[in-house]
Design an enzyme around this catalytic site. Structure first.
Site, short mmCIF file in Angstrom:
data_model
loop_
_atom_site.label_atom_id
_atom_site.label_comp_id
_atom_site.label_asym_id
_atom_site.label_seq_id
_atom_site.Cartn_x
_atom_site.Cartn_y
_atom_site.Cartn_z
N LYS A 22 17.43 -10.33 46.45
CA LYS A 22 16.85 -10.98 45.26
C LYS A 22 17.15 -12.48 45.26
CE LYS A 22 19.34 -10.88 41.36
NZ LYS A 22 19.66 -12.11 40.64
N ASN A 23 18.40 -12.83 45.53
CA ASN A 23 18.79 -14.24 45.39
C ASN A 23 18.30 -15.12 46.55
OD1 ASN A 23 19.87 -13.68 42.94
ND2 ASN A 23 22.00 -13.62 43.64
N CYS A 117 21.60 -14.12 33.30
CA CYS A 117 22.77 -13.36 32.87
C CYS A 117 23.79 -14.29 32.22
CB CYS A 117 23.43 -12.68 34.07
SG CYS A 117 22.63 -11.13 34.52
N ARG A 122 27.30 -22.05 33.00
CA ARG A 122 26.26 -22.27 34.00
C ARG A 122 25.48 -23.59 33.88
NH1 ARG A 122 23.59 -16.58 35.50
NH2 ARG A 122 23.57 -17.55 37.54
N ASP A 305 29.50 -11.89 42.77
CA ASP A 305 28.53 -10.85 42.41
C ASP A 305 29.02 -9.45 42.77
OD1 ASP A 305 26.92 -12.84 41.47
OD2 ASP A 305 25.49 -12.78 43.11
N ARG A 397 17.00 -5.85 36.73
CA ARG A 397 16.68 -7.20 37.19
C ARG A 397 16.97 -7.36 38.68
NH1 ARG A 397 18.81 -11.57 32.97
NH2 ARG A 397 18.03 -12.82 34.67
C1 EPZ Z 1 23.62 -17.93 42.10
O1 EPZ Z 1 23.73 -18.48 40.80
C2 EPZ Z 1 23.19 -16.50 41.89
N1 EPZ Z 1 21.94 -16.49 41.16
C3 EPZ Z 1 24.26 -15.74 41.13
O2 EPZ Z 1 23.87 -14.38 41.14
C4 EPZ Z 1 25.59 -15.86 41.85
O3 EPZ Z 1 26.60 -15.27 41.05
C5 EPZ Z 1 25.94 -17.31 42.10
O4 EPZ Z 1 24.86 -17.98 42.80
C6 EPZ Z 1 27.21 -17.51 42.93
O5 EPZ Z 1 27.07 -16.88 44.17
C7 EPZ Z 1 20.81 -16.70 41.79
O6 EPZ Z 1 20.76 -16.88 43.00
C8 EPZ Z 1 19.57 -16.67 40.98
P1 EPZ Z 1 26.07 -21.53 41.50
P2 EPZ Z 1 23.84 -20.06 40.62
O7 EPZ Z 1 25.24 -22.74 41.22
O8 EPZ Z 1 23.06 -20.72 41.70
C9 EPZ Z 1 29.00 -24.27 38.81
C10 EPZ Z 1 23.51 -12.25 40.28
O9 EPZ Z 1 24.26 -11.40 39.73
N2 EPZ Z 1 27.86 -25.20 38.73
O10 EPZ Z 1 26.45 -21.24 42.90
O11 EPZ Z 1 23.48 -20.35 39.21
C11 EPZ Z 1 28.73 -22.97 38.08
O12 EPZ Z 1 29.04 -23.07 36.71
C12 EPZ Z 1 23.60 -13.71 39.90
O13 EPZ Z 1 22.66 -11.96 41.13
C13 EPZ Z 1 28.02 -26.43 38.13
O14 EPZ Z 1 29.10 -26.75 37.62
O15 EPZ Z 1 25.38 -20.27 40.86
C14 EPZ Z 1 29.62 -22.01 38.82
O16 EPZ Z 1 30.94 -22.13 38.34
C15 EPZ Z 1 24.52 -13.96 38.77
N3 EPZ Z 1 26.95 -27.29 38.09
C16 EPZ Z 1 29.60 -22.53 40.26
O17 EPZ Z 1 29.15 -23.88 40.16
C17 EPZ Z 1 25.77 -26.98 38.65
O18 EPZ Z 1 24.84 -27.80 38.60
C18 EPZ Z 1 28.68 -21.77 41.21
O19 EPZ Z 1 27.38 -21.62 40.62
C19 EPZ Z 1 25.60 -25.73 39.26
C20 EPZ Z 1 26.66 -24.85 39.29
#
Ligand code: EPZ
Length: 430
Positions: A22-23, A117, A122, A305, A397
């Protein structure tokens, strides 16, 4: 509202095939609109988030065909609008990938702030920082992100946090900017690599995906291609832990074992046998599992995840385990539900301290988010008696045909929507 009703205590045995990730599919579908030629995507997971995204690209005018549930053909030449509609996209977080795609292609994008979610605050500041660095002006107005550029150019970008979404989004937009972009401290997840491979298949020039420095030489246009999405390591890991929790013997097929190494290592530590094939892993759990400690980390560390799923298993392991969540601050919402099933878990800040119990008992629980919902199903499969998991819309989802695949492994699980159906299921399986 649909629910799962489960009769627990049955070891899962057999083979299960894993869908596309999915991701990875979410950014790849978004990026597909950047070509004005036909792009065919195969091994697409048929899950709600993917279907919502496909509908929303159709709404901005992209030509979409779905010859079967796992294949989509997309042609972006018919797009009429760079403004994505709120109603169609509000439910999914990955709407942000349309920002990178539209900005890269048309130097213009209007996308409502993402939902998804509720697992923490985020922010998307790193995405926006990247877009600004390559020449876009970005504003947020009435809940919508508006990005525009007169001309986009290469830039040297250092990410403050390792972010999957920001890395892919910047990669997409920069692949159509003029000149060279370097992303430092990039995310290394398999879906980052898959998105880069896909962009390269459309004619992009991206090197280094899978390491923490990605180099992108902008190209003026993309062509069509046929691309198959990488297998879903999180779906695979979920079945691996379901096998462990139920003392089962499951072969998880159509996977890339290398992507599962952090998960496999934990299963071996807690006492499972794991056998790796070329594109499969077999998990056998024959005795009571043992405690361990785990901390979520960006890839190749243990994935956030997979955090709720390992906690469900550790709630049944011998001894005290410590689970530390270092990516999202609000990812322990399933703990109260597991406690209702007899688990002994205390949360302090970003740490869950789990004293393993010999048995969980079925209860009525509610799924707080996608992976937490999967963890509650795992707990229900292992528990004695009946479990009803409410709010399975979250689970749908991200897991294709969850109940069907589990039933094939011998689980007694049914998707229901009324109390009457729950009673009938309970009577039918005794
Ligand atoms: C992706 O989310 C996935 N979602 C998430 O999967 C997954 O948990 C996550 O990556 C981590 O592997 C999708 O791919 C749609 P990040 P994403 O940006 O991209 C901080 C699932 O269950 N951050 O890697 O939103 C953030 O708060 C879902 O399938 C900032 O501070 O995650 C977090 O602490 C849930 N500023 C960390 O970075 C930003 O601009 C990692 O988030 C972006 C992120």
């Amino acid at each position: 509202m649909e629910q799962y009703v489960i009769k627990g205590g049955i070891p899962l045995v057999g083979e299960v095939g894993i869908a596309g990730a999915k991701n990875a599919a979410l950014p790849i579908i978004s990026a597909a609109i950047m070509s004005d030629e036909m792009v065919t995507l195969e091994n697409l997971p048929d899950v709600n988030d993917i279907n919502v995204l496909i509908e929303s690209i159709e709404k901005i005018g992209a030509h979409v065909e779905r010859p079967d549930r796992h294949t989509v053909r997309i042609n972006g030449s018919t797009i009429q609008s760079c403004a994505v509609d709120y109603e169609s996209i509000k439910k999914i977080r990955a709407s942000y990938y349309l920002l990178g795609a539209l900005l890269g292609k048309y130097q213009e994008a209007e996308v409502p702030l993402p939902g998804g979610c509720n697992i923490g605050s985020r922010p998307i500041d790193q995405h926006l920082k990247g877009f600004r660095a390559i020449g876009a002006e970005v504003n947020i107005s009435h809940g919508t992100i508006i990005a525009r550029a007169k001309k986009m150019h290469g830039a040297h970008i250092f990410m403050d946090v390792v972010s999957v979404g920001a890395t892919i989004n910047i990669m997409m937009a920069a692949s159509r900017a003029e000149g060279r972009t370097i992303i430092e401290n990039a995310a290394k997840e398999p879906h980052v690599v898959d998105a880069a491979n896909f962009l390269n298949s459309m004619g992009a020039d991206i090197k280094g995906a899978g390491t923490d420095v990605i180099r992108i030489n902008g190209v003026p246009k993309f062509h069509g291609c046929v691309y198959s999405i990488v297998p879903d390591m999180i779906e695979a890991g979920t079945y691996m832990f379901a096998a462990a929790a139920t003392k089962g013997d499951v072969i998880v097929k159509n996977v890339i074992p290398k992507h599962l190494e952090a998960i496999t290592a934990k299963l071996i530590e807690i006492g499972c046998e794991v056998e790796e094939g070329d594109d499969s892993v077999r998990v056998v759990a024959s005795k009571r599992l043992m405690r361990t400690h785990v901390k979520t980390m960006p890839y190749p560390g243990y994935p956030t995840d997979m955090q709720p799923q390992i906690a469900a298993v550790l709630s049944l392991a011998q001894g005290t385990s410590i689970v530390t969540e270092s990516i999202f601050e609000n990812r322990f919402k399933y703990v109260d539900e597991l406690t209702r099933m007899g688990a002994n878990i205390k949360v302090e800040g970003n740490t869950a301290i789990i004293d393993g119990v010999p048995q969980l008992t079925g209860a009525r629980v509610s799924s707080p988010d996608l992976r937490a919902g999967a963890a509650l199903v795992i707990a229900g499969l292992a528990a004695e008696g009946f479990t009803v998991v409410d709010d399975i819309v979250y689970i749908q989802r991200g897991y294709e045909d969850f109940e069907g695949k589990l039933s094939n492994l011998g689980a007694e699980i049914r998707r229901v929507s009324t109390e009457d159906e729950i009673r009938k299921f309970e009577l039918s399986v005794g």
